[in-house]
Design a protein around this motif. Structure first.
Motif, PDB file in Angstrom:
ATOM      1  N   ASP A  24      37.806  36.429  43.955  1.00 26.36           N
ATOM      2  CA  ASP A  24      37.032  37.478  44.632  1.00 26.36           C
ATOM      3  C   ASP A  24      36.098  38.178  43.655  1.00 26.36           C
ATOM      4  O   ASP A  24      34.956  38.539  44.011  1.00 26.36           O
ATOM      5  N   PHE A  25      36.562  38.372  42.439  1.00 28.13           N
ATOM      6  CA  PHE A  25      35.716  39.005  41.431  1.00 28.13           C
ATOM      7  C   PHE A  25      34.492  38.137  41.125  1.00 28.13           C
ATOM      8  O   PHE A  25      33.362  38.635  41.059  1.00 28.13           O
ATOM      9  N   MET A  26      34.709  36.844  40.965  1.00 31.28           N
ATOM     10  CA  MET A  26      33.589  35.955  40.653  1.00 31.28           C
ATOM     11  C   MET A  26      32.596  35.895  41.809  1.00 31.28           C
ATOM     12  O   MET A  26      31.388  35.790  41.597  1.00 31.28           O
ATOM     13  N   ALA A  27      33.083  35.980  43.033  1.00 30.56           N
ATOM     14  CA  ALA A  27      32.178  35.992  44.190  1.00 30.56           C
ATOM     15  C   ALA A  27      31.264  37.220  44.143  1.00 30.56           C
ATOM     16  O   ALA A  27      30.069  37.140  44.464  1.00 30.56           O
ATOM     17  N   ALA A  28      31.815  38.362  43.743  1.00 34.90           N
ATOM     18  CA  ALA A  28      30.996  39.574  43.631  1.00 34.90           C
ATOM     19  C   ALA A  28      29.967  39.434  42.513  1.00 34.90           C
ATOM     20  O   ALA A  28      28.828  39.887  42.653  1.00 34.90           O
TER      21      ALA A  28
ATOM     22  N   ARG B 228      31.055  48.723  50.130  1.00 39.10           N
ATOM     23  CA  ARG B 228      32.506  48.587  49.953  1.00 39.10           C
ATOM     24  C   ARG B 228      32.918  47.125  50.025  1.00 39.10           C
ATOM     25  O   ARG B 228      33.844  46.702  49.319  1.00 39.10           O
ATOM     26  N   GLY B 229      32.243  46.342  50.858  1.00 45.56           N
ATOM     27  CA  GLY B 229      32.542  44.917  50.905  1.00 45.56           C
ATOM     28  C   GLY B 229      32.296  44.258  49.565  1.00 45.56           C
ATOM     29  O   GLY B 229      33.109  43.443  49.090  1.00 45.56           O
ATOM     30  N   TYR B 230      31.182  44.603  48.937  1.00 42.34           N
ATOM     31  CA  TYR B 230      30.880  44.077  47.608  1.00 42.34           C
ATOM     32  C   TYR B 230      31.918  44.568  46.593  1.00 42.34           C
ATOM     33  O   TYR B 230      32.415  43.801  45.746  1.00 42.34           O
ATOM     34  N   MET B 231      32.262  45.846  46.663  1.00 38.65           N
ATOM     35  CA  MET B 231      33.151  46.428  45.658  1.00 38.65           C
ATOM     36  C   MET B 231      34.589  45.949  45.782  1.00 38.65           C
ATOM     37  O   MET B 231      35.377  46.126  44.845  1.00 38.65           O
ATOM     38  N   HIS B 232      34.951  45.335  46.896  1.00 38.81           N
ATOM     39  CA  HIS B 232      36.282  44.733  46.947  1.00 38.81           C
ATOM     40  C   HIS B 232      36.434  43.752  45.793  1.00 38.81           C
ATOM     41  O   HIS B 232      37.442  43.754  45.070  1.00 38.81           O
ATOM     42  N   GLY B 233      35.417  42.905  45.604  1.00 34.02           N
ATOM     43  CA  GLY B 233      35.489  41.918  44.535  1.00 34.02           C
ATOM     44  C   GLY B 233      35.126  42.459  43.171  1.00 34.02           C
ATOM     45  O   GLY B 233      35.682  42.022  42.160  1.00 34.02           O
TER      46      GLY B 233
ATOM     47  N   LEU C 297      43.901  45.971  41.486  1.00 40.08           N
ATOM     48  CA  LEU C 297      45.011  45.136  41.942  1.00 40.08           C
ATOM     49  C   LEU C 297      45.510  44.214  40.832  1.00 40.08           C
ATOM     50  O   LEU C 297      46.712  43.925  40.752  1.00 40.08           O
ATOM     51  N   GLN C 298      44.599  43.742  39.983  1.00 36.07           N
ATOM     52  CA  GLN C 298      45.012  42.931  38.836  1.00 36.07           C
ATOM     53  C   GLN C 298      45.861  43.753  37.867  1.00 36.07           C
ATOM     54  O   GLN C 298      46.819  43.251  37.268  1.00 36.07           O
ATOM     55  N   MET C 299      45.496  45.011  37.696  1.00 36.36           N
ATOM     56  CA  MET C 299      46.182  45.880  36.741  1.00 36.36           C
ATOM     57  C   MET C 299      47.579  46.269  37.192  1.00 36.36           C
ATOM     58  O   MET C 299      48.465  46.518  36.364  1.00 36.36           O
ATOM     59  N   LEU C 300      47.798  46.332  38.486  1.00 33.20           N
ATOM     60  CA  LEU C 300      49.031  46.907  39.020  1.00 33.20           C
ATOM     61  C   LEU C 300      50.301  46.230  38.484  1.00 33.20           C
ATOM     62  O   LEU C 300      51.249  46.925  38.085  1.00 33.20           O
TER      63      LEU C 300
ATOM     64  N   ALA D  87      36.353  40.523  32.651  1.00 26.36           N
ATOM     65  CA  ALA D  87      35.398  41.230  33.511  1.00 26.36           C
ATOM     66  C   ALA D  87      34.126  41.580  32.737  1.00 26.36           C
ATOM     67  O   ALA D  87      33.011  41.476  33.265  1.00 26.36           O
ATOM     68  N   ARG D  88      34.283  41.979  31.472  1.00 28.02           N
ATOM     69  CA  ARG D  88      33.128  42.328  30.651  1.00 28.02           C
ATOM     70  C   ARG D  88      32.235  41.117  30.416  1.00 28.02           C
ATOM     71  O   ARG D  88      31.006  41.219  30.450  1.00 28.02           O
TER      72      ARG D  88
END
Length: 342
Positions: A119-123, A140-145, A152-155, A56-57
């Motif tokens: 989804d992260f890359m789309a954001a 919030r739509g943007y922050m989903h990704g 959710l990845q961490m869970l 992510a960084r």
């Protein structure tokens, strides 16, 4: 990354160990709050968190560079190359890029859904072209990704004591709460990048627009309308923390101190902003070092208590199943019931 962490996680391949160590370096350098909290996790789970954060960084650095020599075209090329490396790494389980190598290994070990990374890359791509958000729903739509999928990845790494799908909404909300805290703290820096994450309708409700923000940033002068808008954004963010809070008790007990520490430290950003008079257009609000130390010490105490409970439970003998009491039909005529029970 310590050999102890890598050995505990069962990571033996030299190239893979080097990849995880690279991710840990990124975490230690750029994510001081997150890195501090990660050290409260069981040692075998830390490498996975470093891999998730490192990826992510890396993507965030491509998008957010303030280097004038890095133009829009270079950012697009960088994200495209990262996307290609990600897809190949997740498909093949290996990569020449250390961060992707560690991420692909973590995704495989913990069964993390690949859609979260897409989804992260789309954001991240949206950050190259989108400069503001009309409403909070749009944000919030943007922050989903950009944030929810991080939770959710961490869970799977953290573990839960309830079905994962029950904890998922709270984990997603926590990712959003952390990012909203950063948005509030970084209003001035984001403005320099050409972006405003505070929703336009929230700003307009207080008579604020981009031009007024730019004026305040450039002149160093405060404006009560801006202060009122930022105060409302802080209140909105605290509401998301309340959405996330019930999820703490749903985590594996040995993971709770880590996430609780992050919860308190990121929430402390809001306190620091308020204490500094919402002057985020002029300077960066900082959580006092003493407060960080107190929260970290509390986290260490909670870690010790959680691990002690786990060891105690592991040592407790498993009770034998109780023998059922006999029914009238199972007792032979003339035979005392006490003999059956004995």
């Amino acid at each position: 990354m310590t050999d102890r962490e890598l050995a505990a996680a069962g990571i033996a391949d030299p190239a893979l160990r080097a990849a995880y160590d690279h991710c840990r370096t990124l975490n230690a350098r750029h994510g001081k709050t997150y890195f501090l909290a990660t050290r409260l996790l069981p040692v075998e789970r830390r490498p996975a968190v470093h891999a998730l954060y490192g990826f992510a960084r890396w993507a965030d650095d491509i998008v957010d560079s303030l280097d004038p020599a890095v133009g829009a075209g270079a950012r697009v090329e960088g994200l495209t190359a990262l996307q290609d490396a990600l897809e190949t790494g997740l498909r093949d389980g290996r990569s020449r890029e250390p961060v992707v190598m560690a991420l692909a290994d973590t995704a495989r070990r913990y069964g993390i859904e690949h859609a979260h990374f897409s989804d992260f890359m789309a954001a991240m791509r949206a950050d190259l072209t989108v400069t503001d958000y009309p409403t909070y729903a749009d944000l919030r739509g943007y922050m989903h990704g950009s944030a929810a999928v991080i939770g959710l990845q961490m869970l799977p790494v953290l573990g839960t004591v309830v079905p994962r799908e029950e904890a998922a909404p709270h984990a997603a909300a926590l990712g959003v709460a952390f990012q909203l805290s950063n948005f509030l703290r970084d209003v001035g820096e984001d403005l320099d990048r050409g972006r405003v994450y505070v929703p336009a309708d929230l700003l307009a409700g207080h008579g604020v627009d981009r031009e007024l923000l730019r004026w305040s940033r450039d002149t160093g002068r405060p404006d009560r309308r801006i202060t009122a808008a930022l105060r409302e954004f802080e209140a909105l963010t605290r509401g998301v923390y309340r959405e996330a809070a019930p999820g703490l008790a749903m985590l594996d007990p040995v993971s709770r101190p880590c996430i609780r520490t992050a919860f308190v430290l990121y929430g402390g950003i809001l306190d620091a902003v308020a204490r500094d008079g919402y002057a985020v257009l002029h300077r960066r609000a900082v959580v006092p070092r003493r407060h960080r130390a107190v929260v970290a010490a509390d986290g260490l105490t909670r870690v010790a208590a959680a691990r002690l409970r786990v060891r105690h439970q592991a040592r407790r003998p498993v009770p034998l199943p109780a023998r059922p009491l006999p029914t009238a039909a199972s007792v032979a005529p003339g035979r005392p019931v006490t003999e059956e029970v004995a």
